[in-house]
Motif scaffolding. Structure first.
Motif, PDB file in Angstrom:
ATOM      1  N   ILE A  18       0.828  -1.211   0.000  1.00 31.67           N
ATOM      2  CA  ILE A  18       0.000   0.000   0.000  1.00 31.67           C
ATOM      3  C   ILE A  18       0.864   1.262   0.000  1.00 31.67           C
ATOM      4  O   ILE A  18       0.612   2.209  -0.738  1.00 31.67           O
ATOM      5  CB  ILE A  18      -0.954  -0.008   1.212  1.00 31.67           C
ATOM      6  N   LEU A  19       1.888   1.275   0.813  1.00 34.13           N
ATOM      7  CA  LEU A  19       2.745   2.451   0.964  1.00 34.13           C
ATOM      8  C   LEU A  19       3.775   2.579  -0.156  1.00 34.13           C
ATOM      9  O   LEU A  19       4.323   3.652  -0.380  1.00 34.13           O
ATOM     10  CB  LEU A  19       3.446   2.379   2.324  1.00 34.13           C
ATOM     11  N   GLY A  20       4.012   1.514  -0.885  1.00 35.15           N
ATOM     12  CA  GLY A  20       5.067   1.500  -1.886  1.00 35.15           C
ATOM     13  C   GLY A  20       4.885   2.476  -3.021  1.00 35.15           C
ATOM     14  O   GLY A  20       5.860   2.966  -3.589  1.00 35.15           O
ATOM     15  N   TRP A  21       3.640   2.800  -3.361  1.00 33.35           N
ATOM     16  CA  TRP A  21       3.417   3.718  -4.485  1.00 33.35           C
ATOM     17  C   TRP A  21       3.973   5.108  -4.192  1.00 33.35           C
ATOM     18  O   TRP A  21       4.356   5.822  -5.113  1.00 33.35           O
ATOM     19  CB  TRP A  21       1.946   3.775  -4.878  1.00 33.35           C
ATOM     20  N   VAL A  22       4.035   5.511  -2.924  1.00 34.49           N
ATOM     21  CA  VAL A  22       4.618   6.807  -2.580  1.00 34.49           C
ATOM     22  C   VAL A  22       6.103   6.800  -2.901  1.00 34.49           C
ATOM     23  O   VAL A  22       6.644   7.762  -3.462  1.00 34.49           O
ATOM     24  CB  VAL A  22       4.394   7.128  -1.083  1.00 34.49           C
ATOM     25  N   PHE A  23       6.770   5.699  -2.575  1.00 36.25           N
ATOM     26  CA  PHE A  23       8.204   5.597  -2.803  1.00 36.25           C
ATOM     27  C   PHE A  23       8.549   5.280  -4.254  1.00 36.25           C
ATOM     28  O   PHE A  23       9.718   5.266  -4.615  1.00 36.25           O
ATOM     29  CB  PHE A  23       8.811   4.557  -1.871  1.00 36.25           C
ATOM     30  N   GLN A  24       7.539   5.021  -5.096  1.00 35.44           N
ATOM     31  CA  GLN A  24       7.776   4.782  -6.516  1.00 35.44           C
ATOM     32  C   GLN A  24       7.536   6.026  -7.361  1.00 35.44           C
ATOM     33  O   GLN A  24       7.675   5.982  -8.571  1.00 35.44           O
ATOM     34  CB  GLN A  24       6.889   3.637  -7.000  1.00 35.44           C
ATOM     35  N   GLN A  25       7.193   7.141  -6.748  1.00 32.32           N
ATOM     36  CA  GLN A  25       6.986   8.389  -7.475  1.00 32.32           C
ATOM     37  C   GLN A  25       8.320   8.893  -8.032  1.00 32.32           C
ATOM     38  O   GLN A  25       9.368   8.654  -7.444  1.00 32.32           O
ATOM     39  CB  GLN A  25       6.354   9.444  -6.555  1.00 32.32           C
ATOM     40  N   PRO A  26       8.294   9.586  -9.164  1.00 37.20           N
ATOM     41  CA  PRO A  26       9.551   9.981  -9.826  1.00 37.20           C
ATOM     42  C   PRO A  26      10.492  10.819  -8.960  1.00 37.20           C
ATOM     43  O   PRO A  26      11.702  10.606  -8.979  1.00 37.20           O
ATOM     44  CB  PRO A  26       9.075  10.781 -11.036  1.00 37.20           C
ATOM     45  N   PHE A  27       9.965  11.758  -8.179  1.00 34.78           N
ATOM     46  CA  PHE A  27      10.851  12.594  -7.376  1.00 34.78           C
ATOM     47  C   PHE A  27      11.480  11.811  -6.233  1.00 34.78           C
ATOM     48  O   PHE A  27      12.594  12.107  -5.810  1.00 34.78           O
ATOM     49  CB  PHE A  27      10.115  13.828  -6.846  1.00 34.78           C
ATOM     50  N   VAL A  28      10.796  10.791  -5.741  1.00 34.93           N
ATOM     51  CA  VAL A  28      11.353   9.968  -4.668  1.00 34.93           C
ATOM     52  C   VAL A  28      12.348   8.965  -5.246  1.00 34.93           C
ATOM     53  O   VAL A  28      13.429   8.767  -4.686  1.00 34.93           O
ATOM     54  CB  VAL A  28      10.236   9.247  -3.891  1.00 34.93           C
ATOM     55  N   THR A  29      12.021   8.351  -6.365  1.00 29.68           N
ATOM     56  CA  THR A  29      12.942   7.376  -6.958  1.00 29.68           C
ATOM     57  C   THR A  29      14.228   8.043  -7.446  1.00 29.68           C
ATOM     58  O   THR A  29      15.287   7.431  -7.410  1.00 29.68           O
ATOM     59  CB  THR A  29      12.286   6.613  -8.124  1.00 29.68           C
ATOM     60  N   SER A  30      14.136   9.301  -7.911  1.00 35.31           N
ATOM     61  CA  SER A  30      15.361   9.979  -8.327  1.00 35.31           C
ATOM     62  C   SER A  30      16.283  10.210  -7.126  1.00 35.31           C
ATOM     63  O   SER A  30      17.504  10.151  -7.249  1.00 35.31           O
ATOM     64  CB  SER A  30      15.047  11.304  -9.006  1.00 35.31           C
ATOM     65  N   PHE A  31      15.692  10.466  -5.964  1.00 34.55           N
ATOM     66  CA  PHE A  31      16.484  10.611  -4.745  1.00 34.55           C
ATOM     67  C   PHE A  31      17.132   9.278  -4.369  1.00 34.55           C
ATOM     68  O   PHE A  31      18.307   9.225  -4.008  1.00 34.55           O
ATOM     69  CB  PHE A  31      15.597  11.113  -3.608  1.00 34.55           C
ATOM     70  N   PHE A  32      16.377   8.182  -4.466  1.00 40.07           N
ATOM     71  CA  PHE A  32      16.904   6.859  -4.114  1.00 40.07           C
ATOM     72  C   PHE A  32      17.951   6.377  -5.116  1.00 40.07           C
ATOM     73  O   PHE A  32      18.884   5.668  -4.757  1.00 40.07           O
ATOM     74  CB  PHE A  32      15.787   5.829  -4.018  1.00 40.07           C
TER      75      PHE A  32
END
Length: 140
Positions: free
Chosen positions: A116-130
């Motif tokens: 459920i929470l994973g979609w937040v961490f799959q957003q482009p601005f978050v994935t670019s940080f990761f």
């Protein structure tokens, strides 16, 4: 391929690590209570030793690139024990970040796979940080 065998020692170690994090959190919530913080530190370190083993723990803390984090975490642990919990937690937080910075990519992949929470961490601005930290190796 190496499998991660979950024996009783590792289960107890993970439990102690979890209780250590919980007691540290309670110590912070209760206005830096030095007793709870000290108990959290002891449980966290003993859980870490049981989970990955004494030899691996010593090798992790005595690696040349981890000296700065080890000294900071150890001095923070000392300050908490002698009764200066705020200063101790500042040192420990810095040491924790320096010591475990190699685990952030693994944590990022784990967070992205939570249903459920994973979609937040799959957003482009978050994935670019990761993605900036994904190429680093885990230090253990």
């Amino acid at each position: 391929m190496v499998s991660f065998e979950m024996n009783d020692r590792k289960k107890i170690g993970l439990g102690l690590t979890g209780f250590g994090i919980f007691f540290s959190f309670l110590g912070i919530v209760f206005f830096f209570d030095k007793g709870l913080l000290a108990m959290g530190n002891i449980l966290f370190l003993s859980g870490l030793m049981l989970t990955i083993g004494l030899k691996s723990t010593m090798q992790f803390f005595t690696k040349r690139q981890n000296y700065k984090g080890t000294i900071s975490f150890g001095s923070g642990f000392f300050f908490v024990l002698v009764g200066w919990p705020l200063l101790g937690m500042i040192f420990e937080a810095y040491g924790f970040i320096v010591l475990f910075s190699g685990f952030w990519p693994t944590l990022a992949v784990f967070l992205q796979r939570i249903p459920i929470l994973g979609w937040v961490f799959q957003q482009p601005f978050v994935t670019s940080f990761f993605d900036r930290y994904r190429a680093r190796r885990v230090p253990v």
